[in-house]
Structures are given as structure tokens and as C-alpha cells.
Scaffold this motif. Structure first.
Motif, PDB file in Angstrom:
ATOM      1  N   PHE A 201       0.825  -1.204   0.000  1.00 28.10           N
ATOM      2  CA  PHE A 201       0.000   0.000   0.000  1.00 28.10           C
ATOM      3  C   PHE A 201       0.858   1.253   0.000  1.00 28.10           C
ATOM      4  O   PHE A 201       1.939   1.268   0.570  1.00 28.10           O
ATOM      5  CB  PHE A 201      -0.921   0.025   1.229  1.00 28.10           C
ATOM      6  CG  PHE A 201      -1.836  -1.153   1.313  1.00 28.10           C
ATOM      7  CD1 PHE A 201      -3.035  -1.161   0.631  1.00 28.10           C
ATOM      8  CD2 PHE A 201      -1.480  -2.269   2.054  1.00 28.10           C
ATOM      9  CE1 PHE A 201      -3.880  -2.259   0.692  1.00 28.10           C
ATOM     10  CE2 PHE A 201      -2.311  -3.375   2.123  1.00 28.10           C
ATOM     11  CZ  PHE A 201      -3.517  -3.381   1.435  1.00 28.10           C
ATOM     12  N   ILE A 202       0.323   2.290  -0.619  1.00 23.38           N
ATOM     13  CA  ILE A 202       0.942   3.609  -0.565  1.00 23.38           C
ATOM     14  C   ILE A 202      -0.058   4.533   0.110  1.00 23.38           C
ATOM     15  O   ILE A 202      -1.194   4.692  -0.355  1.00 23.38           O
ATOM     16  CB  ILE A 202       1.299   4.140  -1.969  1.00 23.38           C
ATOM     17  CG1 ILE A 202       2.369   3.252  -2.606  1.00 23.38           C
ATOM     18  CG2 ILE A 202       1.768   5.597  -1.887  1.00 23.38           C
ATOM     19  CD1 ILE A 202       2.697   3.605  -4.042  1.00 23.38           C
TER      20      ILE A 202
ATOM     21  N   ARG B 220      -4.141  -3.966  -6.525  1.00 22.05           N
ATOM     22  CA  ARG B 220      -5.209  -3.558  -7.447  1.00 22.05           C
ATOM     23  C   ARG B 220      -4.662  -2.660  -8.553  1.00 22.05           C
ATOM     24  O   ARG B 220      -5.042  -2.783  -9.712  1.00 22.05           O
ATOM     25  CB  ARG B 220      -6.321  -2.825  -6.685  1.00 22.05           C
ATOM     26  CG  ARG B 220      -7.081  -3.746  -5.739  1.00 22.05           C
ATOM     27  CD  ARG B 220      -8.155  -3.024  -4.962  1.00 22.05           C
ATOM     28  NE  ARG B 220      -9.280  -2.769  -5.840  1.00 22.05           N
ATOM     29  CZ  ARG B 220     -10.046  -1.680  -5.774  1.00 22.05           C
ATOM     30  NH1 ARG B 220      -9.817  -0.761  -4.877  1.00 22.05           N
ATOM     31  NH2 ARG B 220     -11.037  -1.519  -6.612  1.00 22.05           N
ATOM     32  N   PHE B 221      -3.749  -1.736  -8.194  1.00 33.42           N
ATOM     33  CA  PHE B 221      -3.181  -0.806  -9.164  1.00 33.42           C
ATOM     34  C   PHE B 221      -2.383  -1.558 -10.233  1.00 33.42           C
ATOM     35  O   PHE B 221      -2.595  -1.370 -11.434  1.00 33.42           O
ATOM     36  CB  PHE B 221      -2.287   0.205  -8.429  1.00 33.42           C
ATOM     37  CG  PHE B 221      -1.753   1.305  -9.304  1.00 33.42           C
ATOM     38  CD1 PHE B 221      -2.479   2.466  -9.477  1.00 33.42           C
ATOM     39  CD2 PHE B 221      -0.531   1.189  -9.942  1.00 33.42           C
ATOM     40  CE1 PHE B 221      -1.999   3.502 -10.273  1.00 33.42           C
ATOM     41  CE2 PHE B 221      -0.032   2.212 -10.736  1.00 33.42           C
ATOM     42  CZ  PHE B 221      -0.773   3.371 -10.901  1.00 33.42           C
ATOM     43  N   VAL B 222      -1.478  -2.416  -9.795  1.00 36.08           N
ATOM     44  CA  VAL B 222      -0.631  -3.164 -10.730  1.00 36.08           C
ATOM     45  C   VAL B 222      -1.474  -4.138 -11.556  1.00 36.08           C
ATOM     46  O   VAL B 222      -1.267  -4.280 -12.770  1.00 36.08           O
ATOM     47  CB  VAL B 222       0.507  -3.895  -9.977  1.00 36.08           C
ATOM     48  CG1 VAL B 222       1.239  -4.873 -10.878  1.00 36.08           C
ATOM     49  CG2 VAL B 222       1.472  -2.875  -9.380  1.00 36.08           C
ATOM     50  N   ASP B 223      -2.427  -4.796 -10.926  1.00 37.04           N
ATOM     51  CA  ASP B 223      -3.301  -5.723 -11.649  1.00 37.04           C
ATOM     52  C   ASP B 223      -4.052  -5.001 -12.770  1.00 37.04           C
ATOM     53  O   ASP B 223      -4.088  -5.484 -13.909  1.00 37.04           O
ATOM     54  CB  ASP B 223      -4.299  -6.367 -10.677  1.00 37.04           C
ATOM     55  CG  ASP B 223      -5.321  -7.224 -11.391  1.00 37.04           C
ATOM     56  OD1 ASP B 223      -4.937  -8.277 -11.950  1.00 37.04           O
ATOM     57  OD2 ASP B 223      -6.519  -6.837 -11.394  1.00 37.04           O
ATOM     58  N   ALA B 224      -4.624  -3.836 -12.475  1.00 37.43           N
ATOM     59  CA  ALA B 224      -5.352  -3.082 -13.504  1.00 37.43           C
ATOM     60  C   ALA B 224      -4.408  -2.658 -14.621  1.00 37.43           C
ATOM     61  O   ALA B 224      -4.749  -2.751 -15.809  1.00 37.43           O
ATOM     62  CB  ALA B 224      -6.036  -1.862 -12.886  1.00 37.43           C
TER      63      ALA B 224
ATOM     64  N   PRO C 218      -6.336  -9.369  -7.057  1.00 35.46           N
ATOM     65  CA  PRO C 218      -7.292  -8.823  -6.075  1.00 35.46           C
ATOM     66  C   PRO C 218      -8.670  -9.464  -6.188  1.00 35.46           C
ATOM     67  O   PRO C 218      -9.088  -9.886  -7.269  1.00 35.46           O
ATOM     68  CB  PRO C 218      -7.350  -7.339  -6.437  1.00 35.46           C
ATOM     69  CG  PRO C 218      -6.945  -7.278  -7.865  1.00 35.46           C
ATOM     70  CD  PRO C 218      -5.980  -8.415  -8.087  1.00 35.46           C
ATOM     71  N   ASN C 219      -9.352  -9.547  -5.049  1.00 33.48           N
ATOM     72  CA  ASN C 219     -10.723 -10.053  -5.026  1.00 33.48           C
ATOM     73  C   ASN C 219     -11.687  -9.063  -5.660  1.00 33.48           C
ATOM     74  O   ASN C 219     -12.721  -9.440  -6.178  1.00 33.48           O
ATOM     75  CB  ASN C 219     -11.168 -10.328  -3.584  1.00 33.48           C
ATOM     76  CG  ASN C 219     -10.379 -11.453  -2.960  1.00 33.48           C
ATOM     77  OD1 ASN C 219      -9.900 -12.342  -3.652  1.00 33.48           O
ATOM     78  ND2 ASN C 219     -10.215 -11.401  -1.652  1.00 33.48           N
ATOM     79  N   ASP C 220     -11.355  -7.780  -5.575  1.00 35.11           N
ATOM     80  CA  ASP C 220     -12.205  -6.723  -6.131  1.00 35.11           C
ATOM     81  C   ASP C 220     -11.373  -5.888  -7.113  1.00 35.11           C
ATOM     82  O   ASP C 220     -10.966  -4.782  -6.800  1.00 35.11           O
ATOM     83  CB  ASP C 220     -12.798  -5.857  -5.029  1.00 35.11           C
ATOM     84  CG  ASP C 220     -11.737  -5.219  -4.149  1.00 35.11           C
ATOM     85  OD1 ASP C 220     -10.586  -5.702  -4.137  1.00 35.11           O
ATOM     86  OD2 ASP C 220     -12.051  -4.219  -3.488  1.00 35.11           O
TER      87      ASP C 220
END
Length: 179
Positions: free
Chosen positions: A48-49, A64-68, A167-169
Motif C-alpha cells: 500500500f501507498i 489492485r493498481f498493478v493488476d489493472a 485482487p478479489n475486487d
């Protein structure tokens, strides 16, 4: 390495030492600063940042950021494009800069901080510190001169997602980078 400041007679009067050395040498003393405190916005686990201007608990979930970013698959670099302006004043290519993406994807829709710059120097430093990104200055579409950017290290990003899982979401990639 300490530095000595001499008095008018040339005798050492003061010693200047690096702050980290000071902390080590004064461990356990009364009134010592918190040695665990850090100026880094990156969490200890690297996931997290923290967003210092995003309100209580505001943070970027790097999974989530890297996955997107990886699922989007069409970009390897983002303009940082930090701006002191209301979110609704971002337009064109500026909507796909780091600052706009963070405001759009990592702050609640009704956040009172949506109009506050989020891609501060400390936040960008945390992206780089994660080892998933590097800084660059590049010519980007929609900008008349080279701009500050972050570039994804795809190998490190793939390893990061392998380690932490998807991520789950997940973020909607069409919200992450607008068409």
C-alpha cells in the motif's frame, strides 16, 4: 561520516552526524524520537501507498493498481501529471495521468479530497521505492514537451502479483485508463 565544526581557536566545538546514526546512538534514551517512524508512504509489507492528502485511511492498493495496469496491457508508462486543480478540470490525456487515476480509483466517489493533488512527490517516491516502477521524463501524447512519468517494470510487477495474488475486487480497467 561526522563533520566537525570548530570554534574560533580551531578546536572542535560541534559534531554533525547523519540522523540515522544519531537515532542508533541514542536508542533507549528518554525522549528519543520514534526510530520506527518513516517518511515513506510505502507500507512495510510493500502493498500500500498512503495518501497523505486523501483523508483518514486513504491509500493506494498496489495489488489492485498493478493488476489493472497489467490487465489493461496497452500502457507501459503514465504521465505523473500532478495538478493543483479540481478533478472535474482534468480533460483529455490528463484524465489518464497518475494524479487523476489515483483520485478516480482510490478515493471514495464522495471524497472531499477528490479536488486535492494526490500524486505528491512523496507518493511518487513510494511508487519507485516499491521496485515496481521507475521515474522517467518522456514525450507523451497530448503534451507539448517531455513530462515526468512513472514506468512499470513489468517483470517485477508480474512477480509482485504472483507473490500477492490477484485482487478479489479488481479495478475496472476502463476506469483505470479512460478510453
Amino acid at each position: 561520516m561526522p563533520q566537525f565544526i570548530n570554534d574560533i581557536e580551531g578546536k572542535p566545538a560541534f559534531v554533525v552526524i547523519p540522523y540515522a546514526e544519531y537515532l542508533r546512538s541514542h536508542a533507549g534514551t528518554v525522549g528519543e524520537p520514534d526510530v520506527s517512524a518513516s517518511d515513506s508512504m510505502l507500507s512495510v509489507d510493500g502493498r500500500f501507498i498512503r495518501l497523505p492528502h486523501g483523508g483518514q485511511g486513504a491509500q493506494i492498493d498496489l495489488v489492485r493498481f498493478v493488476d489493472a495496469w497489467m490487465r489493461r496491457g496497452t500502457i507501459s508508462v503514465l504521465a505523473i501529471n500532478k495538478r493543483r486543480q479540481a478533478y472535474e478540470n482534468f480533460e483529455g490525456d490528463a484524465l489518464n495521468g497518475l494524479d487523476a487515476i489515483v483520485r478516480r480509483c482510490f478515493l471514495p466517489t464522495d471524497s472531499p479530497y477528490k479536488n486535492t493533488m494526490q500524486a505528491t512527490t512523496a507518493v511518487v517516491d513510494a511508487f519507485v521505492e516499491s521496485g515496481l516502477f521507475s521515474r522517467s521524463v518522456e514525450q507523451m501524447n497530448g503534451y507539448y514537451r517531455p513530462v515526468q512519468c512513472i514506468r512499470l517494470n513489468e517483470r517485477n510487477a508480474a512477480d509482485f502479483l504472483q507473490k500477492h495474488g490477484r485482487p478479489n475486487d479488481p479495478l475496472d480497467v476502463h476506469q483505470f485508463v479512460l478510453p
